[in-house]
Scaffold this active site. Structure first.
Site, PDB file in Angstrom:
ATOM      1  CB  CYS A   1      -1.717   7.021   1.343  1.00  0.00           C
ATOM      2  SG  CYS A   1      -3.059   6.254   2.224  1.00  0.00           S
TER       3      CYS A   1
ATOM      4  CD  GLU B   1      -2.864  -1.356   0.305  1.00  0.00           C
ATOM      5  OE1 GLU B   1      -3.144  -0.351  -0.375  1.00  0.00           O
ATOM      6  OE2 GLU B   1      -3.406  -2.458   0.126  1.00  0.00           O
TER       7      GLU B   1
HETATM    8  P1  NAD Z   1       8.562   4.882   4.636  1.00  0.00           P
HETATM    9  O1  NAD Z   1       8.496   4.079   3.376  1.00  0.00           O
HETATM   10  O2  NAD Z   1       9.709   5.784   4.832  1.00  0.00           O
HETATM   11  O3  NAD Z   1       8.554   3.892   5.894  1.00  0.00           O
HETATM   12  C1  NAD Z   1       7.550   2.914   6.055  1.00  0.00           C
HETATM   13  C2  NAD Z   1       8.135   1.751   6.848  1.00  0.00           C
HETATM   14  O4  NAD Z   1       9.122   1.101   6.046  1.00  0.00           O
HETATM   15  C3  NAD Z   1       8.835   2.180   8.139  1.00  0.00           C
HETATM   16  O5  NAD Z   1       8.505   1.243   9.156  1.00  0.00           O
HETATM   17  C4  NAD Z   1      10.306   2.086   7.757  1.00  0.00           C
HETATM   18  O6  NAD Z   1      11.156   1.869   8.854  1.00  0.00           O
HETATM   19  C5  NAD Z   1      10.284   0.875   6.824  1.00  0.00           C
HETATM   20  N1  NAD Z   1      11.469   0.750   5.942  1.00  0.00           N
HETATM   21  C6  NAD Z   1      12.245   1.737   5.436  1.00  0.00           C
HETATM   22  N2  NAD Z   1      13.251   1.210   4.702  1.00  0.00           N
HETATM   23  C7  NAD Z   1      13.092  -0.144   4.731  1.00  0.00           C
HETATM   24  C8  NAD Z   1      13.816  -1.247   4.163  1.00  0.00           C
HETATM   25  N3  NAD Z   1      14.901  -1.069   3.430  1.00  0.00           N
HETATM   26  N4  NAD Z   1      13.377  -2.495   4.402  1.00  0.00           N
HETATM   27  C9  NAD Z   1      12.271  -2.696   5.153  1.00  0.00           C
HETATM   28  N5  NAD Z   1      11.553  -1.703   5.729  1.00  0.00           N
HETATM   29  C10 NAD Z   1      11.958  -0.442   5.523  1.00  0.00           C
HETATM   30  O7  NAD Z   1       7.161   5.661   4.758  1.00  0.00           O
HETATM   31  P2  NAD Z   1       6.701   6.764   5.818  1.00  0.00           P
HETATM   32  O8  NAD Z   1       7.466   8.025   5.577  1.00  0.00           O
HETATM   33  O9  NAD Z   1       6.668   6.197   7.210  1.00  0.00           O
HETATM   34  O10 NAD Z   1       5.174   6.951   5.369  1.00  0.00           O
HETATM   35  C11 NAD Z   1       4.806   7.760   4.321  1.00  0.00           C
HETATM   36  C12 NAD Z   1       4.501   6.983   3.060  1.00  0.00           C
HETATM   37  O11 NAD Z   1       3.540   5.960   3.318  1.00  0.00           O
HETATM   38  C13 NAD Z   1       3.869   7.858   1.984  1.00  0.00           C
HETATM   39  O12 NAD Z   1       4.433   7.552   0.728  1.00  0.00           O
HETATM   40  C14 NAD Z   1       2.407   7.457   2.025  1.00  0.00           C
HETATM   41  O13 NAD Z   1       1.681   7.696   0.853  1.00  0.00           O
HETATM   42  C15 NAD Z   1       2.515   6.005   2.327  1.00  0.00           C
HETATM   43  N6  NAD Z   1       1.240   5.502   2.851  1.00  0.00           N
HETATM   44  C16 NAD Z   1       0.457   4.714   2.039  1.00  0.00           C
HETATM   45  C17 NAD Z   1      -0.785   4.255   2.510  1.00  0.00           C
HETATM   46  C18 NAD Z   1      -1.671   3.361   1.666  1.00  0.00           C
HETATM   47  O14 NAD Z   1      -2.545   2.723   2.238  1.00  0.00           O
HETATM   48  N7  NAD Z   1      -1.505   3.298   0.365  1.00  0.00           N
HETATM   49  C19 NAD Z   1      -1.206   4.621   3.783  1.00  0.00           C
HETATM   50  C20 NAD Z   1      -0.385   5.434   4.564  1.00  0.00           C
HETATM   51  C21 NAD Z   1       0.838   5.855   4.090  1.00  0.00           C
END
Ligand code: NAD
Length: 474
Positions: A282, A248
């Site tokens: 999002c 997502e």
């Molecule tokens: P992010 O991708 O920076 O982090 C999300 C998670 O991924 C965190 O727990 C982070 O520690 C982990 N992560 C980072 N690098 C990783 C790796 N190499 N391997 C495994 N895990 C890793 O996102 P964020 O800044 O916390 O959230 C914002 C983003 O989330 C925006 O792009 C937003 O659109 C998206 N989002 C999407 C939805 C949806 O349902 N489509 C809902 C909410 C947020």
């Protein structure tokens, strides 16, 4: 359950573990230290996976028990609503009224998942050309599930992963975003209190590049359910090979206001939904396409509504727009807005910062090549763009690498039937904004917005394996 400077522990294989390494969590409005959390190291990650894998092999979590645990979790969440909402408001910067809504939504996410645990039935396959054979399917838990979650809905987005995974009978390891991990630890405490069996729930705090990466590499994990940025989502998909993922991801969602739509309703709802959670949703409204004939009237009403938004302390029930997640994110959006201005955009309102707050900002005279339109802003910034024909508006909505949801305000019945086929998105919201979600609906995007659907009844389909059974009756 208390919130204090007592260091929060990690849940690993049924035990609460304190570690040498600490992650500090700050109040996003005051920047004061809020709490400290133990960080997982390599051995602990391994122990969690081992515990989850053993639990999966033992299969000691029958559907009836899953139902009870999930319903009890919902009950306890409701009891602790105010306490958890305050944690979300402080560590996430979310206005308290929205934080309370998040807790209520999470209660229903758990209740719906509990109901799904009763419906895991397979199918009987007709045997018209296979005489002497009885063929059916059974639904089997996929195995160990890893839930990797973002900061912006630290309770309900975690619930959308943990609840269906447990309902399907899978052990779950949660790796929450570190900046809002207290909320997830509180949810883990509640799940333990509700009776989740040892080995079925683990909560590991640590950076994505260390803890997340180790989890991606571990072949004992069967399924990854991820919500976060498209960059990390793509990396997950590349790394895990043949193992499955639900992704997502991000978006730059749009809403069309057509000449025959309810302009007043659109102006007031769009002003609310473009800036809810400081634009860090999002499906946040990032692009508003307005038909030229109503543009001036709409813009006047919209700007008036935006000017009424109250900006400030998320704990104040009057606040509509609180701080962003970090100063770094505020600096990023400030530079994008400045860049757009230099490229010819007009700032109609906002455009300024104060601490971690970026004021609700409306841009006009934007063009498709500007970052504020092309990339995901994930900030309280929205652009209003005119169009002449509906075909032109649809083309502009689709001119995006993302495709999560889109909204349209119109009274044209024929258009409402046609438009879901024409827009390249996972969800079309008619007579409301793109920023609409209730937890039972199937939710997920196309293109770089992701793969697979959430909503308990839909997520659970990805978390079970359909096994075909053929019985030779001869
Ligand atoms: P992010 O991708 O920076 O982090 C999300 C998670 O991924 C965190 O727990 C982070 O520690 C982990 N992560 C980072 N690098 C990783 C790796 N190499 N391997 C495994 N895990 C890793 O996102 P964020 O800044 O916390 O959230 C914002 C983003 O989330 C925006 O792009 C937003 O659109 C998206 N989002 C999407 C939805 C949806 O349902 N489509 C809902 C909410 C947020």
């Amino acid at each position: 359950m208390t919130v204090s400077l007592v260091k929060e522990k990690l849940l690993i294989d049924g035990e609460w573990i304190d570690t040498d390494q600490t992650h500090k969590i700050y109040n996003k409005y005051t920047n004061e230290l809020f709490t400290e959390i133990s960080k997982a190291d390599e051995k602990m990650v391994d122990k969690a996976v081992e515990g989850a894998f053993k639990a999966y092999k033992k299969e000691n979590f029958p559907p009836q028990q899953r139902y009870k645990v999930l319903m009890k979790t919902a009950e306890l969440l409701l009891e602790k609503l105010e306490e958890i909402a305050k944690i979300i408001a402080q560590e996430g910067g979310k206005p308290i009224t929205e934080a309370r809504t998040e807790v209520r939504r999470s209660v229903s996410t758990f209740q719906m998942a509990a109901e799904e645990s009763k419906r895991l039935v397979g199918e009987i396959i007709p045997n018209y050309n296979a005489e002497g054979r009885f063929i059916y399917t059974v639904k089997k838990p996929v195995g160990v599930v890893v839930a990797i979650t973002p900061f912006n809905f630290p309770l309900n987005l975690v619930s959308h992963k943990v609840a269906p995974a447990l309902a399907a009978g899978n052990p779950v390891i949660i790796k929450p975003a570190s900046d809002t991990a207290t909320t997830t630890i509180k949810l883990s405490e509640i799940l333990v209190e509700a009776g989740v069996p040892k080995g079925y729930l683990h909560c590991l705090v640590g950076s994505g590049s260390v803890v997340g990466e180790q989890l991606l590499q571990d072949e004992r994990i069967a399924h990854y359910t991820f919500t976060g940025s498209p960059e990390v989502g793509k990396h997950i998909q590349k790394t895990i090979g043949f193992r499955k993922a639900t992704l997502e991801l991000g978006a730059n969602s749009a809403t069309i206001v057509h000449h025959d739509g309810d302009i007043e309703a659109a102006a007031s709802k769009l002003a609310k939904m473009a800036f809810a959670n400081a634009g860090q949703i999002c499906i946040s409204v990032q692009r508003i396409y307005v038909q030229e004939s109503i543009r001036e009237r709409f813009l006047e009403m919209f700007l008036h509504q935006v000017s009424l938004l109250k900006v400030g302390d998320p704990l104040d029930p009057e606040t509509n727009v609180g701080p962003m997640i970090s100063g770094k994110e505020v600096a990023r959006i400030e530079s994008w807005v400045k860049e757009a201005e230099l490229q010819g955009a007009n700032i109609e309102i906002g455009g300024k910062r104060e601490g971690n707050i970026f004021y609700p900002t409306v841009l006009t005279n934007v063009t498709g090549d500007m970052k504020v339109l092309r990339e995901e802003t994930f900030a309280p910034v929205v652009s209003v763009i005119p169009y002449d024909t509906i075909e032109e508006a649809i083309d502009m909505v689709n001119d995006s690498k993302y495709g999560l949801q889109a909204g349209i305000y119109t009274k044209d019945l024929a258009l409402t039937y046609k438009i879901p086929y024409l827009l390249e998105v996972g969800g079309v919201i008619i007579n409301d904004t793109c920023c609409y979600r209730i937890d039972q609906m199937p939710y997920g995007g196309v293109k770089e917005s992701g793969l697979g659907k959430e909503g308990p009844a839909f997520a659970i389909k990805e978390l079970v394996e359909d096994i075909t059974v053929v019985v030779n009756l001869e």
